[in-house]
Design a protein around this motif. Structure first.
Motif, PDB file in Angstrom:
ATOM      1  N   LYS A 106      -4.374  18.364  -8.256  1.00  0.00           N
ATOM      2  CA  LYS A 106      -3.044  17.832  -8.524  1.00  0.00           C
ATOM      3  C   LYS A 106      -3.174  16.316  -8.598  1.00  0.00           C
ATOM      4  O   LYS A 106      -3.761  15.697  -7.710  1.00  0.00           O
ATOM      5  N   PHE A 107      -2.625  15.728  -9.657  1.00  0.00           N
ATOM      6  CA  PHE A 107      -2.774  14.288  -9.857  1.00  0.00           C
ATOM      7  C   PHE A 107      -1.443  13.713 -10.315  1.00  0.00           C
ATOM      8  O   PHE A 107      -0.775  14.283 -11.167  1.00  0.00           O
ATOM      9  N   ASP A 108      -1.075  12.573  -9.742  1.00  0.00           N
ATOM     10  CA  ASP A 108       0.199  11.948 -10.090  1.00  0.00           C
ATOM     11  C   ASP A 108       0.036  10.431 -10.077  1.00  0.00           C
ATOM     12  O   ASP A 108      -0.885   9.903  -9.434  1.00  0.00           O
ATOM     13  N   ARG A 109       0.926   9.755 -10.809  1.00  0.00           N
ATOM     14  CA  ARG A 109       0.938   8.289 -10.851  1.00  0.00           C
ATOM     15  C   ARG A 109       2.342   7.799 -10.508  1.00  0.00           C
ATOM     16  O   ARG A 109       3.113   7.430 -11.398  1.00  0.00           O
ATOM     17  N   PRO A 110       2.686   7.771  -9.220  1.00  0.00           N
ATOM     18  CA  PRO A 110       4.036   7.342  -8.839  1.00  0.00           C
ATOM     19  C   PRO A 110       4.228   5.834  -8.942  1.00  0.00           C
ATOM     20  O   PRO A 110       3.270   5.083  -9.161  1.00  0.00           O
ATOM     21  N   TYR A 111       5.480   5.429  -8.788  1.00  0.00           N
ATOM     22  CA  TYR A 111       5.843   4.008  -8.812  1.00  0.00           C
ATOM     23  C   TYR A 111       5.418   3.358 -10.133  1.00  0.00           C
ATOM     24  O   TYR A 111       4.828   2.282 -10.156  1.00  0.00           O
ATOM     25  N   ARG A 112       5.710   4.077 -11.222  1.00  0.00           N
ATOM     26  CA  ARG A 112       5.408   3.565 -12.577  1.00  0.00           C
ATOM     27  C   ARG A 112       3.916   3.265 -12.744  1.00  0.00           C
ATOM     28  O   ARG A 112       3.530   2.333 -13.439  1.00  0.00           O
ATOM     29  N   GLY A 113       3.111   4.063 -12.102  1.00  0.00           N
ATOM     30  CA  GLY A 113       1.668   3.901 -12.223  1.00  0.00           C
ATOM     31  C   GLY A 113       1.079   2.877 -11.277  1.00  0.00           C
ATOM     32  O   GLY A 113      -0.133   2.623 -11.326  1.00  0.00           O
TER      33      GLY A 113
ATOM     34  N   GLY B 160     -10.828   5.324 -13.740  1.00  0.00           N
ATOM     35  CA  GLY B 160     -11.497   6.571 -14.076  1.00  0.00           C
ATOM     36  C   GLY B 160     -11.356   7.653 -13.025  1.00  0.00           C
ATOM     37  O   GLY B 160     -12.040   8.682 -13.108  1.00  0.00           O
ATOM     38  N   LEU B 161     -10.461   7.462 -12.059  1.00  0.00           N
ATOM     39  CA  LEU B 161     -10.362   8.418 -10.959  1.00  0.00           C
ATOM     40  C   LEU B 161      -9.971   9.819 -11.432  1.00  0.00           C
ATOM     41  O   LEU B 161     -10.597  10.814 -11.043  1.00  0.00           O
ATOM     42  N   GLU B 162      -8.944   9.919 -12.260  1.00  0.00           N
ATOM     43  CA  GLU B 162      -8.503  11.246 -12.688  1.00  0.00           C
ATOM     44  C   GLU B 162      -9.605  11.974 -13.451  1.00  0.00           C
ATOM     45  O   GLU B 162      -9.865  13.164 -13.204  1.00  0.00           O
ATOM     46  N   ALA B 163     -10.270  11.272 -14.371  1.00  0.00           N
ATOM     47  CA  ALA B 163     -11.331  11.908 -15.149  1.00  0.00           C
ATOM     48  C   ALA B 163     -12.473  12.359 -14.245  1.00  0.00           C
ATOM     49  O   ALA B 163     -13.032  13.450 -14.432  1.00  0.00           O
ATOM     50  N   THR B 164     -12.826  11.540 -13.268  1.00  0.00           N
ATOM     51  CA  THR B 164     -13.892  11.907 -12.336  1.00  0.00           C
ATOM     52  C   THR B 164     -13.531  13.148 -11.543  1.00  0.00           C
ATOM     53  O   THR B 164     -14.340  14.075 -11.388  1.00  0.00           O
TER      54      THR B 164
ATOM     55  N   LEU C 294       0.868  -1.179   0.000  1.00  0.00           N
ATOM     56  CA  LEU C 294       0.000   0.000   0.000  1.00  0.00           C
ATOM     57  C   LEU C 294       0.909   1.235   0.000  1.00  0.00           C
ATOM     58  O   LEU C 294       1.098   1.905   1.011  1.00  0.00           O
ATOM     59  N   LEU C 295       1.464   1.502  -1.164  1.00  0.00           N
ATOM     60  CA  LEU C 295       2.502   2.527  -1.300  1.00  0.00           C
ATOM     61  C   LEU C 295       1.902   3.922  -1.362  1.00  0.00           C
ATOM     62  O   LEU C 295       0.843   4.136  -1.942  1.00  0.00           O
ATOM     63  N   GLY C 296       2.588   4.877  -0.752  1.00  0.00           N
ATOM     64  CA  GLY C 296       2.182   6.276  -0.846  1.00  0.00           C
ATOM     65  C   GLY C 296       1.389   6.791   0.334  1.00  0.00           C
ATOM     66  O   GLY C 296       1.047   7.975   0.384  1.00  0.00           O
ATOM     67  N   ARG C 297       1.111   5.937   1.313  1.00  0.00           N
ATOM     68  CA  ARG C 297       0.296   6.382   2.446  1.00  0.00           C
ATOM     69  C   ARG C 297       1.016   7.420   3.296  1.00  0.00           C
ATOM     70  O   ARG C 297       0.419   8.423   3.702  1.00  0.00           O
ATOM     71  N   ASP C 298       2.286   7.199   3.555  1.00  0.00           N
ATOM     72  CA  ASP C 298       3.021   8.146   4.394  1.00  0.00           C
ATOM     73  C   ASP C 298       3.224   9.480   3.684  1.00  0.00           C
ATOM     74  O   ASP C 298       3.217  10.541   4.322  1.00  0.00           O
ATOM     75  N   GLU C 299       3.395   9.433   2.373  1.00  0.00           N
ATOM     76  CA  GLU C 299       3.503  10.675   1.608  1.00  0.00           C
ATOM     77  C   GLU C 299       2.196  11.460   1.658  1.00  0.00           C
ATOM     78  O   GLU C 299       2.202  12.689   1.741  1.00  0.00           O
ATOM     79  N   LEU C 300       1.064  10.744   1.610  1.00  0.00           N
ATOM     80  CA  LEU C 300      -0.231  11.417   1.742  1.00  0.00           C
ATOM     81  C   LEU C 300      -0.320  12.120   3.096  1.00  0.00           C
ATOM     82  O   LEU C 300      -0.732  13.286   3.174  1.00  0.00           O
ATOM     83  N   ILE C 301       0.062  11.433   4.156  1.00  0.00           N
ATOM     84  CA  ILE C 301      -0.004  12.016   5.492  1.00  0.00           C
ATOM     85  C   ILE C 301       0.908  13.230   5.594  1.00  0.00           C
ATOM     86  O   ILE C 301       0.539  14.261   6.178  1.00  0.00           O
ATOM     87  N   ALA C 302       2.090  13.142   5.015  1.00  0.00           N
ATOM     88  CA  ALA C 302       3.022  14.270   5.050  1.00  0.00           C
ATOM     89  C   ALA C 302       2.452  15.482   4.332  1.00  0.00           C
ATOM     90  O   ALA C 302       2.757  16.634   4.685  1.00  0.00           O
TER      91      ALA C 302
ATOM     92  N   ILE D  12      -6.196  11.707  -1.790  1.00  0.00           N
ATOM     93  CA  ILE D  12      -6.485  10.322  -2.170  1.00  0.00           C
ATOM     94  C   ILE D  12      -5.203   9.619  -2.591  1.00  0.00           C
ATOM     95  O   ILE D  12      -4.383  10.186  -3.322  1.00  0.00           O
ATOM     96  N   VAL D  13      -5.027   8.380  -2.138  1.00  0.00           N
ATOM     97  CA  VAL D  13      -4.023   7.479  -2.705  1.00  0.00           C
ATOM     98  C   VAL D  13      -4.681   6.114  -2.861  1.00  0.00           C
ATOM     99  O   VAL D  13      -5.442   5.675  -1.994  1.00  0.00           O
ATOM    100  N   ASP D  14      -4.415   5.469  -3.989  1.00  0.00           N
ATOM    101  CA  ASP D  14      -5.011   4.151  -4.244  1.00  0.00           C
ATOM    102  C   ASP D  14      -4.223   3.471  -5.353  1.00  0.00           C
ATOM    103  O   ASP D  14      -3.284   4.044  -5.919  1.00  0.00           O
ATOM    104  N   PHE D  15      -4.630   2.258  -5.666  1.00  0.00           N
ATOM    105  CA  PHE D  15      -3.992   1.545  -6.759  1.00  0.00           C
ATOM    106  C   PHE D  15      -4.238   2.274  -8.077  1.00  0.00           C
ATOM    107  O   PHE D  15      -5.344   2.747  -8.332  1.00  0.00           O
ATOM    108  N   GLY D  16      -3.194   2.338  -8.908  1.00  0.00           N
ATOM    109  CA  GLY D  16      -3.313   2.978 -10.203  1.00  0.00           C
ATOM    110  C   GLY D  16      -3.525   1.963 -11.311  1.00  0.00           C
ATOM    111  O   GLY D  16      -3.849   0.793 -11.060  1.00  0.00           O
TER     112      GLY D  16
END
Length: 235
Positions: A212-219, A195-199, A41-49, A164-168
């Motif tokens: 602001k939208f990003d797809r880290p860790y190669r999506g 469809g998250l970004e479009a929504t 579950l990558l990116g959770r700590d970055e979200l909190i920061a 928001i952070v979730d699976f890409g």
């Protein structure tokens, strides 16, 4: 700082079938959930920061699970007030115990609720307006995920932020790895929301919000921050 306590709410507006389904899934998994999920579950700590709430701000987590994120956030931002809710009472039992062990029962309150129909009054017994709302790896498990986003935005103050952070879509991964990951996630009822970004873009246009939208860790993951305007647009 206002002292608040952890509890399982008596709210009866949530769907029993969703609670039953999630309790069956997590009745035993909750005991090893945090140990196993830390690896993917990558990116959770970055979200909190990135939350950075001001003193006295109200922060909500949708789908708080075992309370892991609430504990990390409340420890990092001791002058903010934290709230979380989940549809699984099994997970909330773990959250309440973990929050107490961390000595944060006065800083974080959890309750039982349905993310697709959330109101602070129904879940927490008072009409709280939130400065930050975070949703971490929950949208991919909720069929009506767009309703969750709408309820989260409705609970924000003008100028508030939805994180928001979730699976890409794993677009940067090899096809064989992407297909294997999707099959594996499906075993746990997890569906990446392509469809998250479009929504969120549609919502940003409608509300005048910044996105602001990003797809880290190669999506592997997708990360979004939606910032509402300081004033609600006229109806």
């Amino acid at each position: 700082m206002t002292m608040i306590r952890s509890e399982i709410s008596a709210d009866s507006s949530w769907p029993i079938d969703a609670t039953t389904r999630m309790n069956r899934m997590y009745r035993y998994q909750r005991h090893i959930y945090d140990t196993t999920r830390r690896y993917y579950l990558l990116g959770r700590d970055e979200l909190i920061a990135g939350l950075a709430p001001a003193v006295g701000d109200n922060v909500l987590e949708v789908g708080c699970g075992t309370g892991r994120n609430l504990i990390a956030a409340a420890s990092r931002y001791p002058n903010a007030r934290f709230y979380g809710f989940d549809v699984s009472t099994e997970m909330l039992t773990s959250a309440i115990s973990a929050i107490a062990r961390a000595g944060l029962s006065g800083s974080a309150k959890v309750a039982h609720g349905d993310a697709t129909a959330f109101t602070a009054r129904a879940v927490f017994g008072q009409p709280i307006a939130f400065d930050r709302v975070m949703i971490s790896y929950s949208l991919s498990m909720i069929p009506d995920w767009t309703a969750v986003i709408e309820r989260a935005i409705a609970s924000l103050k003008p100028g508030g932020q939805l994180h928001i952070v979730d699976f890409g879509d794993q677009r940067g991964l090899p096809r064989i790895a992407r297909d294997a990951l999707r099959r594996w996630l499906g075993l746990f009822g997890v569906t990446p929301r392509d469809g998250l970004e479009a929504t969120l873009m549609q919502i940003a246009v409608r509300t005048g919000a910044g996105l602001k939208f990003d797809r880290p860790y190669r999506g592997y993951a997708q990360v979004a921050v939606l910032t509402l305007p300081s004033r609600r647009p006229a109806a």
